[in-house]
Design an enzyme around this catalytic site. Structure first.
Site, mmCIF file in Angstrom:
data_model
loop_
_atom_site.group_PDB
_atom_site.id
_atom_site.type_symbol
_atom_site.label_atom_id
_atom_site.label_comp_id
_atom_site.label_asym_id
_atom_site.label_seq_id
_atom_site.Cartn_x
_atom_site.Cartn_y
_atom_site.Cartn_z
ATOM 1 N N LYS A 84 0.604 8.063 10.982
ATOM 2 C CA LYS A 84 -0.709 8.366 10.398
ATOM 3 C C LYS A 84 -1.467 9.308 11.331
ATOM 4 O O LYS A 84 -1.390 9.175 12.564
ATOM 5 C CB LYS A 84 -1.457 7.037 10.238
ATOM 6 C CG LYS A 84 -2.755 7.124 9.447
ATOM 7 C CD LYS A 84 -3.350 5.721 9.284
ATOM 8 C CE LYS A 84 -4.640 5.723 8.489
ATOM 9 N NZ LYS A 84 -5.215 4.370 8.349
ATOM 10 N N SER A 159 -6.128 3.378 3.514
ATOM 11 C CA SER A 159 -6.131 4.767 3.891
ATOM 12 C C SER A 159 -4.801 5.297 4.422
ATOM 13 O O SER A 159 -4.591 6.504 4.430
ATOM 14 C CB SER A 159 -7.223 4.998 4.933
ATOM 15 O OG SER A 159 -6.942 4.275 6.120
ATOM 16 N N SER A 183 -6.179 -1.072 5.250
ATOM 17 C CA SER A 183 -5.538 0.248 5.149
ATOM 18 C C SER A 183 -4.036 0.292 5.378
ATOM 19 O O SER A 183 -3.407 1.310 5.129
ATOM 20 C CB SER A 183 -6.221 1.236 6.083
ATOM 21 O OG SER A 183 -7.360 1.746 5.436
HETATM 22 N N1 GLN Z 1 -10.553 0.588 2.091
HETATM 23 C C1 GLN Z 1 -11.328 0.159 3.207
HETATM 24 C C2 GLN Z 1 -12.487 1.058 3.456
HETATM 25 O O1 GLN Z 1 -12.603 2.045 2.797
HETATM 26 C C3 GLN Z 1 -10.453 -0.062 4.406
HETATM 27 C C4 GLN Z 1 -10.150 1.130 5.182
HETATM 28 C C5 GLN Z 1 -9.327 0.847 6.387
HETATM 29 O O2 GLN Z 1 -8.797 -0.235 6.564
HETATM 30 N N2 GLN Z 1 -9.261 1.826 7.255
HETATM 31 O O3 GLN Z 1 -13.287 0.787 4.294
#
Ligand code: GLN
Length: 474
Positions: A84, A159, A183
């Site tokens: 990532k 993400s 994420s």
């Molecule tokens: N979907 C969550 C958010 O938008 C989690 C994102 C993450 O874990 N980085 O905050």
């Protein structure tokens, strides 16, 4: 017979040890598949082809010179992986999919990528994500949206969506993601792979571009639970550069989960997770998985946990507050570009966070949220007095169509993720069936540092199912 790019980490190592193929074959096959598939999927922001080939040739020389025993010291020697883009990679552009960091070349290496390199793993490239990890779909990436390999019209989840799609489309052998509020688990679920969010502090955050520092957790995204166990052993551990990392010894996860069974395992089934409204196809698949666990000896116990609406509410406050503080450093002096390069989602979160932290509102929002967080931690502790693990759906739906949920980035898709994040627990998301032809995920939630238990149960489930063996035709 499986093609080289379709192999798991463990199968790749076995093949390399036996001399059935070389590292260069493995790397070149993945690079070839990336060339063919990635124009459609768009999982990668950057492919590090030259260094990958160079490292593969080096790895082959080491294997030739030292034989099998080299894997004792370098357990991932020659295994190509995707990372990532929020992990700092020395000399390789790292943007966290944000325009503000476009062109930023880190002068140092994150602990996770450093440990992987020391273990011999080969970086294939950096993967797309929601910008700064704000989202659950990759749609907030400042560059492009990644497509779900199971249905190109859908999001892969986020993400860490690029990493999930890269694994799911067999463009790499494994990948690395980060999980703040789901994420790793969300894209693992929507792309049909295995994703482990380790306990907060089990894996170092050093060099990870901070989102919410009190919950950021790097972890493996793999084709099987066994692979996740192997990769976790490599990346976990105390790090002098991250004061929140745990001193607890890192066990040999793979060894510990080898001969496990579901017999006698007490698995809590939270009423609030199952009685809530979610897609009927997903519910059906998850309940069938629960039934399979039961048939194979697990004891399923209905339990009560706090409604996840509390976790979601405090996640929204705490996460935005930490974002407003963490993103304040991007002032254009030391990194990339000026603040006017921030995307809409990042701006929105910074504004909300600054508001929640401002004087007069601090007590009403941030401070209150931290108190509720303690209640959530205690709620889980109480639950774990009577059960070994907790099971739930990973996501309340299958992956949605690209563009169909504008302005709902994150929040509503995070319902089943944020409790584990707020309490810093370890959670694994694994394939648990299909609905509408799309993968459905189930998650096992464990106490802090209960990685062995969580991995063992998930592995035992994979021994009796073959959902994880199915891959999309791309
Ligand atoms: N979907 C969550 C958010 O938008 C989690 C994102 C993450 O874990 N980085 O905050």
């Amino acid at each position: 017979m499986k093609k080289l790019n379709e192999l798991t980490v463990i199968e790749s190592i076995e093949g390399l040890k036996k001399g059935e193929f070389k590292c260069i074959d493995l790397v070149e096959t993945c690079l070839y598949v990336i060339k063919i598939r990635d124009p459609k999927i768009k999982a990668f922001l950057k492919v590090t082809e030259d260094s990958a080939i160079e490292n593969a040739n080096k790895a082959d020389k080491e294997i030739k010179l030292y034989g099998e025993k080299v894997f004792k010291e370098k357990p991932l020697l020659g295994i190509p992986y995707a990372c990532k883009d929020n992990f700092s990679t020395l000399g390789i552009e790292t943007t966290a999919s944000s325009k503000i960091l476009k062109g930023y070349i880190p002068p140092y290496e994150s602990t996770v990528t450093k440990k992987l390199a020391e273990a011999g793993a080969i970086l294939l490239g950096k993967t797309n994500m929601d910008a700064f990890a704000h989202g659950a779909s990759t749609e907030t990436s400042d560059f492009f949206t990644t497509h779900n390999p199971w249905d190109l019209e859908r999001v892969p989840g986020g993400s860490s969506g690029g990493s999930a799609a890269a694994v799911s489309a067999n463009m790499c052998i494994f990948a690395i993601g980060s999980d703040t509020g789901g994420s790793i688990r969300c894209p693992a679920s929507w792309s049909g792979i295995t994703g482990l969010k380790p306990t907060y502090g089990r894996v170092s955050r050093y060099g990870l571009i901070a989102m919410a520092s009190s919950t950021d957790s790097p972890g493996p995204m793999t084709k099987t639970v066994k692979d996740a166990a192997l990769v976790l052993k490599v990346i976990a551990g105390k790090d002098p550069f991250d004061a929140t990392t745990s001193n607890t010894e890192v066990p040999d996860y793979l060894e510990k989960i080898k001969n496990v069974s579901l017999k006698g395992l007490k698995i809590g089934k939270p009423r609030s997770y199952f009685e809530t409204e979610f897609e009927s196809g997903v519910k059906k698949a998850v309940l069938e998985s629960v039934e399979m666990l039961k048939e194979n000896g697990a004891e399923i116990i209905d339990i009560d946990l706090l409604d996840f609406k509390y976790s979601l509410a405090i996640y929204t406050i705490i996460q935005r507050s930490e974002v407003s503080s963490n993103l304040a450093r991007f002032d254009g002096i030391r990194f990339g570009h000026l603040r006017d390069h921030f995307g809409f989602e990042a701006r929105k979160r910074m504004m909300l966070g600054s508001y929640a932290l401002s004087s007069g509102y601090y007590d009403a929002y941030y401070s209150k949220a931290q108190k509720v967080r303690t209640l959530i931690i205690e709620d889980f502790k109480r639950a774990f007095e009577s059960v070994d693990l907790i099971i739930g759906p990973t996501m309340p739906s299958v992956a949605y169509k690209i563009g169909s949920k504008e302005d709902l980035y994150g929040e509503l898709t995070d319902t089943m993720q944020t409790p584990g994040s707020m309490a810093g627990l370890c959670v694994i998301a694994i394939p648990g069936g299909f609905s509408e032809g799309m993968p459905v995920g189930i998650q096992f939630i464990g106490e802090q540092l209960a990685e062995v238990k969580v991995l063992a149960a998930a592995h035992a489930f994979q021994e009796i199912t073959d959902f994880h063996k199915k891959f999309p035709e791309v």
